[in-house]
Write an enzyme that holds these catalytic residues in place. Structure first.
Site, PDB file in Angstrom:
ATOM      1  N   ARG A   1      12.177  -5.632   4.651  1.00  0.00           N
ATOM      2  CA  ARG A   1      11.910  -4.208   4.369  1.00  0.00           C
ATOM      3  C   ARG A   1      12.855  -3.305   5.165  1.00  0.00           C
ATOM      4  NH1 ARG A   1       6.058  -1.613   5.239  1.00  0.00           N
ATOM      5  NH2 ARG A   1       6.314  -2.540   7.303  1.00  0.00           N
TER       6      ARG A   1
ATOM      7  N   ARG B   1      11.927  -1.495  10.813  1.00  0.00           N
ATOM      8  CA  ARG B   1      10.868  -1.139  11.763  1.00  0.00           C
ATOM      9  C   ARG B   1      10.775  -2.162  12.896  1.00  0.00           C
ATOM     10  NH1 ARG B   1       5.572   0.346   8.244  1.00  0.00           N
ATOM     11  NH2 ARG B   1       4.591  -0.901   9.880  1.00  0.00           N
TER      12      ARG B   1
ATOM     13  N   ARG C   1       0.274  -9.075  13.268  1.00  0.00           N
ATOM     14  CA  ARG C   1      -0.357  -8.015  12.457  1.00  0.00           C
ATOM     15  C   ARG C   1      -1.239  -8.627  11.370  1.00  0.00           C
ATOM     16  NH1 ARG C   1       4.884  -5.215  10.605  1.00  0.00           N
ATOM     17  NH2 ARG C   1       3.536  -3.962   9.261  1.00  0.00           N
TER      18      ARG C   1
ATOM     19  N   LYS D   1       0.829  -1.216   0.000  1.00  0.00           N
ATOM     20  CA  LYS D   1       0.000   0.000   0.000  1.00  0.00           C
ATOM     21  C   LYS D   1       0.864   1.268   0.000  1.00  0.00           C
ATOM     22  CE  LYS D   1      -1.815  -1.091   3.995  1.00  0.00           C
ATOM     23  NZ  LYS D   1      -1.033  -2.309   4.306  1.00  0.00           N
TER      24      LYS D   1
ATOM     25  N   ARG E   1      -9.506   0.752   9.505  1.00  0.00           N
ATOM     26  CA  ARG E   1      -8.931  -0.561   9.780  1.00  0.00           C
ATOM     27  C   ARG E   1      -9.870  -1.448  10.574  1.00  0.00           C
ATOM     28  NH1 ARG E   1      -3.124   0.473   9.091  1.00  0.00           N
ATOM     29  NH2 ARG E   1      -2.047  -1.487   9.421  1.00  0.00           N
TER      30      ARG E   1
HETATM   31  P1  AP5 Z   1       5.020  -1.595   1.725  1.00  0.00           P
HETATM   32  O1  AP5 Z   1       4.612  -0.788   0.556  1.00  0.00           O
HETATM   33  O2  AP5 Z   1       5.804  -0.920   2.795  1.00  0.00           O
HETATM   34  O3  AP5 Z   1       3.739  -2.374   2.327  1.00  0.00           O
HETATM   35  P2  AP5 Z   1       2.507  -1.824   3.156  1.00  0.00           P
HETATM   36  O4  AP5 Z   1       1.287  -2.501   2.666  1.00  0.00           O
HETATM   37  O5  AP5 Z   1       2.496  -0.326   3.176  1.00  0.00           O
HETATM   38  O6  AP5 Z   1       2.911  -2.437   4.571  1.00  0.00           O
HETATM   39  P3  AP5 Z   1       2.878  -1.849   6.039  1.00  0.00           P
HETATM   40  O7  AP5 Z   1       3.606  -2.845   6.902  1.00  0.00           O
HETATM   41  O8  AP5 Z   1       3.411  -0.441   6.115  1.00  0.00           O
HETATM   42  O9  AP5 Z   1       1.392  -1.880   6.356  1.00  0.00           O
HETATM   43  P4  AP5 Z   1       0.739  -1.955   7.701  1.00  0.00           P
HETATM   44  O10 AP5 Z   1      -0.649  -1.717   7.301  1.00  0.00           O
HETATM   45  O11 AP5 Z   1       0.967  -3.120   8.553  1.00  0.00           O
HETATM   46  O12 AP5 Z   1       1.509  -0.829   8.547  1.00  0.00           O
HETATM   47  P5  AP5 Z   1       1.104   0.645   8.970  1.00  0.00           P
HETATM   48  O13 AP5 Z   1       2.324   1.447   8.946  1.00  0.00           O
HETATM   49  O14 AP5 Z   1      -0.101   1.120   8.244  1.00  0.00           O
HETATM   50  O15 AP5 Z   1       5.868  -2.848   1.174  1.00  0.00           O
HETATM   51  C1  AP5 Z   1       6.402  -3.818   2.060  1.00  0.00           C
HETATM   52  C2  AP5 Z   1       7.716  -4.385   1.479  1.00  0.00           C
HETATM   53  O16 AP5 Z   1       7.420  -5.090   0.260  1.00  0.00           O
HETATM   54  C3  AP5 Z   1       8.753  -3.304   1.103  1.00  0.00           C
HETATM   55  O17 AP5 Z   1      10.024  -3.790   1.403  1.00  0.00           O
HETATM   56  C4  AP5 Z   1       8.584  -3.131  -0.416  1.00  0.00           C
HETATM   57  O18 AP5 Z   1       9.819  -2.787  -1.028  1.00  0.00           O
HETATM   58  C5  AP5 Z   1       8.122  -4.529  -0.848  1.00  0.00           C
HETATM   59  N1  AP5 Z   1       7.179  -4.490  -1.967  1.00  0.00           N
HETATM   60  C6  AP5 Z   1       6.155  -3.605  -2.147  1.00  0.00           C
HETATM   61  N2  AP5 Z   1       5.478  -3.887  -3.271  1.00  0.00           N
HETATM   62  C7  AP5 Z   1       6.084  -5.001  -3.810  1.00  0.00           C
HETATM   63  C8  AP5 Z   1       5.836  -5.765  -4.987  1.00  0.00           C
HETATM   64  N3  AP5 Z   1       4.827  -5.472  -5.827  1.00  0.00           N
HETATM   65  N4  AP5 Z   1       6.634  -6.827  -5.232  1.00  0.00           N
HETATM   66  C9  AP5 Z   1       7.658  -7.148  -4.379  1.00  0.00           C
HETATM   67  N5  AP5 Z   1       7.958  -6.438  -3.262  1.00  0.00           N
HETATM   68  C10 AP5 Z   1       7.161  -5.366  -2.976  1.00  0.00           C
HETATM   69  O19 AP5 Z   1       0.630   0.389  10.474  1.00  0.00           O
HETATM   70  C11 AP5 Z   1       1.536   0.025  11.488  1.00  0.00           C
HETATM   71  C12 AP5 Z   1       0.798  -0.095  12.802  1.00  0.00           C
HETATM   72  O20 AP5 Z   1       0.211   1.175  13.148  1.00  0.00           O
HETATM   73  C13 AP5 Z   1      -0.374  -1.073  12.826  1.00  0.00           C
HETATM   74  O21 AP5 Z   1       0.058  -2.405  13.100  1.00  0.00           O
HETATM   75  C14 AP5 Z   1      -1.240  -0.499  13.962  1.00  0.00           C
HETATM   76  O22 AP5 Z   1      -0.708  -0.831  15.226  1.00  0.00           O
HETATM   77  C15 AP5 Z   1      -1.054   1.001  13.768  1.00  0.00           C
HETATM   78  N6  AP5 Z   1      -2.100   1.591  12.906  1.00  0.00           N
HETATM   79  C16 AP5 Z   1      -1.938   2.132  11.670  1.00  0.00           C
HETATM   80  N7  AP5 Z   1      -3.114   2.568  11.177  1.00  0.00           N
HETATM   81  C17 AP5 Z   1      -4.041   2.280  12.132  1.00  0.00           C
HETATM   82  C18 AP5 Z   1      -5.450   2.473  12.205  1.00  0.00           C
HETATM   83  N8  AP5 Z   1      -6.159   3.028  11.204  1.00  0.00           N
HETATM   84  N9  AP5 Z   1      -6.088   2.061  13.330  1.00  0.00           N
HETATM   85  C19 AP5 Z   1      -5.404   1.510  14.363  1.00  0.00           C
HETATM   86  N10 AP5 Z   1      -4.073   1.277  14.346  1.00  0.00           N
HETATM   87  C20 AP5 Z   1      -3.394   1.681  13.247  1.00  0.00           C
END
Ligand code: AP5
Length: 213
Positions: free
Chosen positions: A126, A159, A170, A13, A87
């Site tokens: 990552r 991270r 997660r 994403k 979420r």
């Molecule tokens: P990346 O693009 O970073 O993936 P992502 O989907 O953004 O993954 P996240 O881990 O950031 O999502 P998340 O939802 O768990 O974390 P968030 O920060 O929102 O890609 C991942 C890897 O794959 C990279 O190395 C990239 O290079 C590689 N890649 C990408 N595309 C690829 C492809 N097509 N092919 C091959 N490789 C590829 O949330 C973190 C925490 O915050 C949550 O656990 C929660 O505690 C809290 N939080 C956040 N939002 C909320 C909410 N709304 N409510 C409550 N808690 C929340």
């Protein structure tokens, strides 16, 4: 106009939002990035949020929504791409109320569809930039200089929630709490599916097609 990216951790994403927002003239709002920003600044909200994030659990709705709304109010953007919000069902309903109060329009809600077994490998490898939020991978998307962000030169970090045990929690949290919102948006006719287990370029092309249609 509001667009939403939904998908399990590691589905790409953030990678895609960073690539596409400029082309689509949208402001990228990642609640994960906002929470990590609050942690880095040492705010009270950041301290509270960190305990939940380190466990792979969701941060309480009121904390996340307050942070998101503050950012939206400060922005002059005409459209937002929400990455990681909503979420769970209460967040989805709160967002619907906000959209209607502000007379905004909900565009597409994109589900990044991907098998769970791909996610752990992506996240263990990552490396993230705490400066500008760019993401890399130690095998598939290496920075030009090891450990340094191509965009802003900041030292990359692994991270703290990208350890295998937390990643698995997660993914469970996503399946239990976030997946139900897909039905909510399917019923309202906003949901589109994109296969996220393709190359980043192919995923971008698929996204542009559905977001512009
Ligand atoms: P990346 O693009 O970073 O993936 P992502 O989907 O953004 O993954 P996240 O881990 O950031 O999502 P998340 O939802 O768990 O974390 P968030 O920060 O929102 O890609 C991942 C890897 O794959 C990279 O190395 C990239 O290079 C590689 N890649 C990408 N595309 C690829 C492809 N097509 N092919 C091959 N490789 C590829 O949330 C973190 C925490 O915050 C949550 O656990 C929660 O505690 C809290 N939080 C956040 N939002 C909320 C909410 N709304 N409510 C409550 N808690 C929340």
């Amino acid at each position: 106009m509001i667009y939403i990216f939904v998908g399990p951790p590691g589905s790409g994403k953030g990678t895609q939002a960073k690539r596409l927002c400029e082309q689509l003239s949208l402001a990228h709002l990642s609640t994960g990035d906002l929470l990590r920003g609050a942690i880095a600044q040492g705010t009270e909200l950041g301290l509270k949020a960190k305990a939940f994030m380190d466990q792979g659990a969701l941060v309480p709705d009121d904390l996340v929504f307050g942070l998101l709304k503050e950012k939206m109010n400060q922005s002059q953007a005409k459209g937002f791409l929400l990455d990681g919000f909503p979420r769970n069902l209460p967040q989805a309903k709160t967002l619907s109320e906000l959209i209607s109060t502000e007379s905004w329009q909900l565009g597409k809600v994109v589900n990044f569809s991907i098998p769970s077994e791909v996610l752990v490998k992506r996240l263990v490898g990552r490396r993230s930039c705490p400066g500008c939020g760019s993401v890399f991978h130690v095998e598939t998307q290496m920075p030009r200089v090891a450990g340094v962000c191509d965009q802003c030169g900041t030292a990359l970090v692994h991270r703290s929630d990208d350890q295998e045990s937390v990643i698995r929690r997660r993914i469970d949290t996503f399946l239990r709490e976030t997946a139900p919102i897909l039905e909510f948006y399917r019923v309202s006719g906003s949901l589109v599916e994109v296969a996220a287990d393709q190359s980043p370029v192919q995923v971008s092309e698929a996204l542009l097609k559905v977001l512009r249609s």
